[in-house]
Enzyme design. Structure first.
Site, PDB file in Angstrom:
ATOM      1  N   ASP A  31       0.861  -1.185   0.000  1.00  0.00           N
ATOM      2  CA  ASP A  31       0.000   0.000   0.000  1.00  0.00           C
ATOM      3  C   ASP A  31       0.894   1.230   0.000  1.00  0.00           C
ATOM      4  O   ASP A  31       1.966   1.232   0.627  1.00  0.00           O
ATOM      5  CB  ASP A  31      -0.915   0.030   1.228  1.00  0.00           C
ATOM      6  CG  ASP A  31      -1.914   1.180   1.160  1.00  0.00           C
ATOM      7  OD1 ASP A  31      -2.950   1.019   0.515  1.00  0.00           O
ATOM      8  OD2 ASP A  31      -1.627   2.237   1.750  1.00  0.00           O
ATOM      9  N   GLU A  33       1.112   5.680   0.226  1.00  0.00           N
ATOM     10  CA  GLU A  33       0.526   6.992   0.449  1.00  0.00           C
ATOM     11  C   GLU A  33       1.238   7.955  -0.492  1.00  0.00           C
ATOM     12  O   GLU A  33       2.458   7.848  -0.694  1.00  0.00           O
ATOM     13  CB  GLU A  33       0.691   7.453   1.904  1.00  0.00           C
ATOM     14  CG  GLU A  33       0.039   6.536   2.920  1.00  0.00           C
ATOM     15  CD  GLU A  33      -1.451   6.330   2.702  1.00  0.00           C
ATOM     16  OE1 GLU A  33      -2.097   7.252   2.143  1.00  0.00           O
ATOM     17  OE2 GLU A  33      -1.962   5.272   3.063  1.00  0.00           O
ATOM     18  N   HIS A 172      -5.295   5.086   6.499  1.00  0.00           N
ATOM     19  CA  HIS A 172      -4.624   5.900   5.481  1.00  0.00           C
ATOM     20  C   HIS A 172      -3.145   6.056   5.803  1.00  0.00           C
ATOM     21  O   HIS A 172      -2.534   7.066   5.425  1.00  0.00           O
ATOM     22  CB  HIS A 172      -5.291   7.277   5.323  1.00  0.00           C
ATOM     23  CG  HIS A 172      -6.645   7.205   4.693  1.00  0.00           C
ATOM     24  ND1 HIS A 172      -6.840   6.834   3.377  1.00  0.00           N
ATOM     25  CD2 HIS A 172      -7.883   7.446   5.194  1.00  0.00           C
ATOM     26  CE1 HIS A 172      -8.128   6.864   3.096  1.00  0.00           C
ATOM     27  NE2 HIS A 172      -8.783   7.224   4.182  1.00  0.00           N
ATOM     28  N   ASP A 177      -2.747  -0.018   6.358  1.00  0.00           N
ATOM     29  CA  ASP A 177      -3.637  -0.404   5.261  1.00  0.00           C
ATOM     30  C   ASP A 177      -3.190  -1.709   4.618  1.00  0.00           C
ATOM     31  O   ASP A 177      -4.025  -2.522   4.197  1.00  0.00           O
ATOM     32  CB  ASP A 177      -3.687   0.702   4.211  1.00  0.00           C
ATOM     33  CG  ASP A 177      -4.463   1.922   4.697  1.00  0.00           C
ATOM     34  OD1 ASP A 177      -4.860   1.933   5.887  1.00  0.00           O
ATOM     35  OD2 ASP A 177      -4.677   2.858   3.905  1.00  0.00           O
TER      36      ASP A 177
END
Length: 606
Positions: A31, A33, A172, A177
């Site tokens: 994952d 960001e 987030h 995540d």
């Protein structure tokens, strides 16, 4: 005696033995960001990954990444990652080799894999690193295949994680995540047994399966041109089923007949479609505006966004001797002061409650004449929440001073309206009544956003005509003519062509608006599309008839407060509080009359 030679022993494998068993596959769930939604102009700020095999966690990988650019405030509010946090972090060129070594030989898994893998591939290309030819699994696509709408309303990670009782909640942040996605992946794997899917090859085939009926309809995209525009899927009775927009019509329409489109609602729509109409447009703004208008006109059943713009709500300060607040669906010029629009009734009620917290406006619904008969006041008068004009104890002029505060807030300055509310939030927090303070803070935020939105809309709607130009990326210019907030003409001046000559043709064929000056000629959504187009970097104002200006001081002074409210309210419903929207205690309120400097005086504290 000699023995006969040993013959080779052949064993026919079963169906279950073909392919790579899922229990033996190493998966790396990743994952990211990022600073935004596109790898073209955004960058990675954090990578989190978990390596699993056979249901067991083999290792984890996590690091912040310096994106080489400022992290937008709304991204910091969403993720909690600020520019200061990544200042000392390594750049992506340093991080990628370590991550690729961690994921070597594994199948990559991500929720909405095109987003995460797209950023990783783009980062590899920018740093001259070869992207490995690894298989991938998208848990969002897999969830759409295996779960029904009765089980989950959507296939977002925040919805699937509690459904599968994930041990880690999505926050987030990349590693959290990724851990939540691991639990979702294992929960989805439990659904594969009854379907007979036990190998990696069968799993990838399941996620890429195309309905034969959909494949047979690929010819519907044959006549669709390339370039920006709007497309309409039409049903067997020629009724519009779905309206969409794209910068490349042909590519977008063809994607509906591939395995990439897995939404059950759209799959049902494609099954009904018998024709696709394409409307080429000059540029993306014209396409977006035409899409809004077509959706509002035809209300296609497979469109959800902006199907019913007439359902937007407004808070109206009525036009009468003793005005009051009411929630309405139509804006009628000259019928009072209108604030909004609001997306739903809860937001409108929250704004009304915030105004009533600050101003002693009457809350009864009866029409009161200028000379009110003497009578008994209601309980709101005893609570200090109304001046009781119904009894004659408050004159029209005194009441007008109170209503003038709201009129000024909507027109230019919400400071006097919001000041007592902010003071009350501070007092509630000092008294450790944090829940009450949070409820009031969220109501103030709803009110301020509505004021800001209304002021922005009116500033553009008041302009008789303006012309905007944006570079088209090929040496030409994309031109837009806007009148009172409505796009009335659009075109492109290619490289080498005369911009003035092209503009003269656009102005000569532009739509002529009928109606009184000052009336908003476009829908709210359309005017906001034009505003966003104006605010994009590179947009130029070519011609202007009238004045384009935001009211001063406006809501600029409250930008920091709104950012704090967004950050404090992230991840929860600001209207989930079950208490009444009315006040239970006597707050500071603006009383009748205006003090020195034009600012209304405050009542004494409760």
């Amino acid at each position: 005696m000699s023995s006969s030679p040993t013959l080779p022993h052949y064993v026919q494998g079963t169906i279950e033995e073909l392919g790579t068993p899922l229990a033996e596959v190493t998966f790396v769930v990743v994952d990211l960001e990022t600073t935004g939604g596109s790898p073209k102009d955004c960058a990675i700020t954090e990578i989190g990954a978990v390596k699993v095999r056979g249901g067991a966690v083999l290792g984890e990988f996590q690091t912040l990444v310096d994106p080489g650019q400022e992290i937008p405030p709304y991204i910091s509010v969403l993720t909690g990652i600020t520019t200061a946090m990544v200042a000392a972090a390594p750049r992506i060129g340093t991080v990628l080799p370590a991550f690729l070594e961690f994921a070597r030989g594994a199948v990559l898994v991500a929720h909405n894999a095109p987003f995460d893998l797209g950023f990783l591939k783009a980062a590899c290309a920018q740093n001259g690193i070869l992207w490995p030819a690894a298989a991938s699994v998208d848990t969002a696509v897999l969830a759409r295949r295996l779960l029904t709408r009765d089980e989950v309303p959507n296939c977002k990670l925040g919805t699937l994680a509690p459904f599968f009782r994930a041990t880690t909640s999505p926050t987030h942040r990349a590693l959290d995540d990724a851990r939540a996605t691991v639990d979702v992946l294992h929960g989805l794997f439990e659904r594969l047994g009854p379907l007979g899917v036990s190998s990696l090859e069968e799993l990838t085939g399941l996620t890429r399966q195309i309905d034969p009926e959909r494949r047979r309809k690929r010819h519907l995209a044959d006549t669709v041109p390339s370039g920006p525009g709007v497309y309409l899927f039409r049903g067997p009775r020629d009724e519009p089923l779905y309206v969409g927009t794209s910068t490349d019509l042909r590519t977008r329409v063809r994607s509906y007949f591939t395995a990439g489109e897995q939404r059950s609602r759209i799959t049902e729509m494609v099954a009904l479609a018998s024709r696709v109409d394409a409307i080429p447009c000059a540029h993306a703004l014209e396409a977006a505006v035409r899409e809004l208008r077509l959706i509002a006109e035809h209300k296609p059943r497979y469109n959800r966004r902006s199907r019913f713009p007439e359902r937007a709500l407004w808070v109206r300060l009525t036009d009468e001797p003793f005005p009051r607040l009411s929630v309405v669906r139509r804006v009628r010029p000259g019928a009072g002061v209108f604030l909004g629009p609001f997306p739903d009734r809860r937001a409108a009620d929250a704004a009304v409650a915030a105004v009533h917290e600050s101003l002693p406006l009457r809350q009864c619904t009866a029409r009161i004449p200028a000379r009110a008969p003497a009578g008994s006041a209601c309980a709101l008068f005893d609570m200090g929440r109304c001046g009781a004009p119904c009894t004659g104890s408050q004159s029209v002029a005194e009441y007008a001073d109170v209503a003038a505060v709201l009129r000024a807030a909507v027109a230019c300055d919400p400071g006097a309206l919001v000041a007592p509310l902010l003071d009350r939030v501070d007092r509630l927090a000092a008294e450790e009544r944090y829940e009450d303070a949070a409820v009031l803070r969220d109501r103030i935020a709803v009110l301020l956003r509505a004021v800001r939105r209304r002021q922005r809309l009116e500033s553009l709607a008041a302009v008789p005509e303006l012309v905007l130009a944006r570079p088209d990326g090929a040496g030409g210019w994309e031109l837009s003519v806007v009148r009172r907030g409505r796009l009335v003409s659009a075109g492109v001046a290619p490289r080498g062509a005369s911009v003035r000559a092209t503009l003269a043709g656009l102005l000569g064929t532009a739509e002529t608006l009928l109606g009184p000056d000052g009336e908003i000629a476009a829908s709210v959504d359309e005017t906001e599309l034009v505003l966003r187009w104006m605010e994009k970097p590179g947009t130029r104002l070519v011609e202007l008839d009238g004045t384009l200006a935001s009211p001063a001081p406006g809501t600029g002074a409250f930008s920091r407060f709104l950012a704090m409210a967004d950050g404090s309210g992230a991840g929860r419903d600001p209207f989930a509080d079950g208490r009444s929207l009315g006040t239970r205690a006597r707050p500071d309120r603006i009383t009748a009359g205006v003090g020195a400097g034009g600012r209304p005086p405050l009542a004494s504290p409760a």
